[in-house]
Design a protein around this motif. Structure first.
Motif, PDB file in Angstrom:
ATOM      1  N   PRO A  97       0.798  -1.227   0.000  1.00  0.00           N
ATOM      2  CA  PRO A  97       0.000   0.000   0.000  1.00  0.00           C
ATOM      3  C   PRO A  97       0.836   1.285   0.000  1.00  0.00           C
ATOM      4  CG  PRO A  97       0.202  -0.782   2.238  1.00  0.00           C
ATOM      5  CD  PRO A  97       0.957  -1.771   1.375  1.00  0.00           C
ATOM      6  N   TYR A 259      -4.130   6.928   0.431  1.00  0.00           N
ATOM      7  CA  TYR A 259      -5.397   6.177   0.486  1.00  0.00           C
ATOM      8  C   TYR A 259      -5.676   5.675   1.896  1.00  0.00           C
ATOM      9  CZ  TYR A 259      -8.726   2.359  -0.238  1.00  0.00           C
ATOM     10  OH  TYR A 259      -9.800   1.519  -0.157  1.00  0.00           O
ATOM     11  N   ASP A 260      -6.884   5.897   2.384  1.00  0.00           N
ATOM     12  CA  ASP A 260      -7.294   5.470   3.720  1.00  0.00           C
ATOM     13  C   ASP A 260      -7.874   4.066   3.604  1.00  0.00           C
ATOM     14  OD1 ASP A 260      -8.308   5.019   6.209  1.00  0.00           O
ATOM     15  OD2 ASP A 260      -9.448   6.883   6.335  1.00  0.00           O
ATOM     16  N   ARG A 261      -7.077   3.060   3.994  1.00  0.00           N
ATOM     17  CA  ARG A 261      -7.498   1.664   3.836  1.00  0.00           C
ATOM     18  C   ARG A 261      -8.670   1.291   4.721  1.00  0.00           C
ATOM     19  NH1 ARG A 261      -2.175  -1.546   4.841  1.00  0.00           N
ATOM     20  NH2 ARG A 261      -1.596   0.326   5.985  1.00  0.00           N
ATOM     21  N   SER A 262      -8.892   2.056   5.790  1.00  0.00           N
ATOM     22  CA  SER A 262      -9.974   1.677   6.707  1.00  0.00           C
ATOM     23  C   SER A 262     -11.339   1.702   6.016  1.00  0.00           C
ATOM     24  CB  SER A 262      -9.994   2.628   7.901  1.00  0.00           C
ATOM     25  OG  SER A 262     -10.306   3.962   7.498  1.00  0.00           O
ATOM     26  N   ARG A 265     -12.604  -1.735   4.482  1.00  0.00           N
ATOM     27  CA  ARG A 265     -12.664  -2.921   5.342  1.00  0.00           C
ATOM     28  C   ARG A 265     -14.070  -3.227   5.835  1.00  0.00           C
ATOM     29  NH1 ARG A 265      -7.112  -1.639   8.753  1.00  0.00           N
ATOM     30  NH2 ARG A 265      -5.671  -2.152   7.058  1.00  0.00           N
TER      31      ARG A 265
END
Length: 266
Positions: A97, A259-262, A265
């Motif tokens: 990422p 990029y905000d991976r949360s 999810r």
């Protein structure tokens, strides 16, 4: 249409390497023996110079963030952004990422080669690296000096990892000096004798602190075979060049992807 338009990519400031014209100091150097691999650390703001010192020879390059082997060179995304072969001004991107430039191509003594009548070019991000597994699959034998094996041993030596763990971090490469393309008839990957000669070099500006691992390919100039002892091979050399007085004022390491991976999810 172009799948990845690059108009919005931040452009490298090539003026940062004007010091390369003035005999920069070499702070570290390592010779990569034929059919073998070696590693070297490159601080951010320094240049990794890959040199062909004696005779025609290609190499396979892996790059890692010096403090995190999980961040490594992403040849597929580099290919998608810049094309099948890289040249001056192109950047070598890290894997997800992280997705940030690890290095920028700032010098290339083979830039004159261009595209030949077969569609061949130099410095590709197409080939994966020669490896003993494919060799056994296609030929039934075992060969222990493929680039994959050389990179594995060199990474293990540089990090202290056991070979079984180091191998898991070895990844698809930048084929330095190699001349390759795709056949017109059936789109198959080909190699031909590299135009590289003694004295040729490729310069990569380290955008972050790097661990560089290079294999001197057992194919020599890759004009006939690889993954064997049949080809005539030569050493390569990696030099680390330091800018006088340190990195330019205002130097900043590139940030990783924002990029905000949360949000992905669920």
């Amino acid at each position: 249409m172009i799948c990845y338009p690059t108009d919005a990519l931040p452009q490298p400031d090539m003026g940062r390497t004007v010091w390369l014209r003035d005999n920069p100091a070499t702070t570290a150097s390592v010779t990569v023996p034929p059919r073998d691999g070696r590693a070297i650390r490159v601080p951010a703001g320094h240049v990794l110079r890959i040199v062909c010192p004696e005779g025609p020879q290609v190499g396979d390059l892996n790059l890692f963030a010096a403090d995190d082997l999980n961040e490594r060179f992403y040849s597929g995304k580099t290919r998608a952004l810049h094309g099948t072969h890289v040249g001056i001004g192109d950047r070598l991107w890290s894997c997800l990422p992280y997705l940030r430039p690890m290095a920028t191509v700032v010098g290339d003594s083979l830039a004159w080669y261009g595209v030949d009548d077969w569609g061949g070019r130099v410095h590709d991000v197409i080939g994966t690296r020669c490896d003993p597994y494919t060799g056994r699959l296609l030929g039934g034998g075992d060969y222990h000096h493929c680039c994959h094996s050389n990179l594995t041993r060199a990474l293990a030596d540089a990090t202290g990892l056991p070979l079984s763990q180091a191998e898991l971090s070895v990844h698809d490469v930048l084929n330095v000096f190699m001349c390759t393309g795709f056949t017109r008839e059936d789109g198959r990957y080909f190699m031909k004798a590299s135009p590289v000669r003694a004295g040729d070099r490729l310069d990569l500006l380290a955008e972050i602190d790097l661990l560089a691992v290079l294999s001197a390919c057992p194919g020599g100039d890759c004009g006939t075979v690889h993954s064997s002892d049949a080809a005539r091979c030569h050493p390569l050399r990696m030099d680390v060049l330091a800018p006088p007085g340190g990195p330019p004022a205002g130097w900043q390491r590139p940030e990783t992807s924002g990029y905000d991976r949360s949000h992905g999810r669920g």
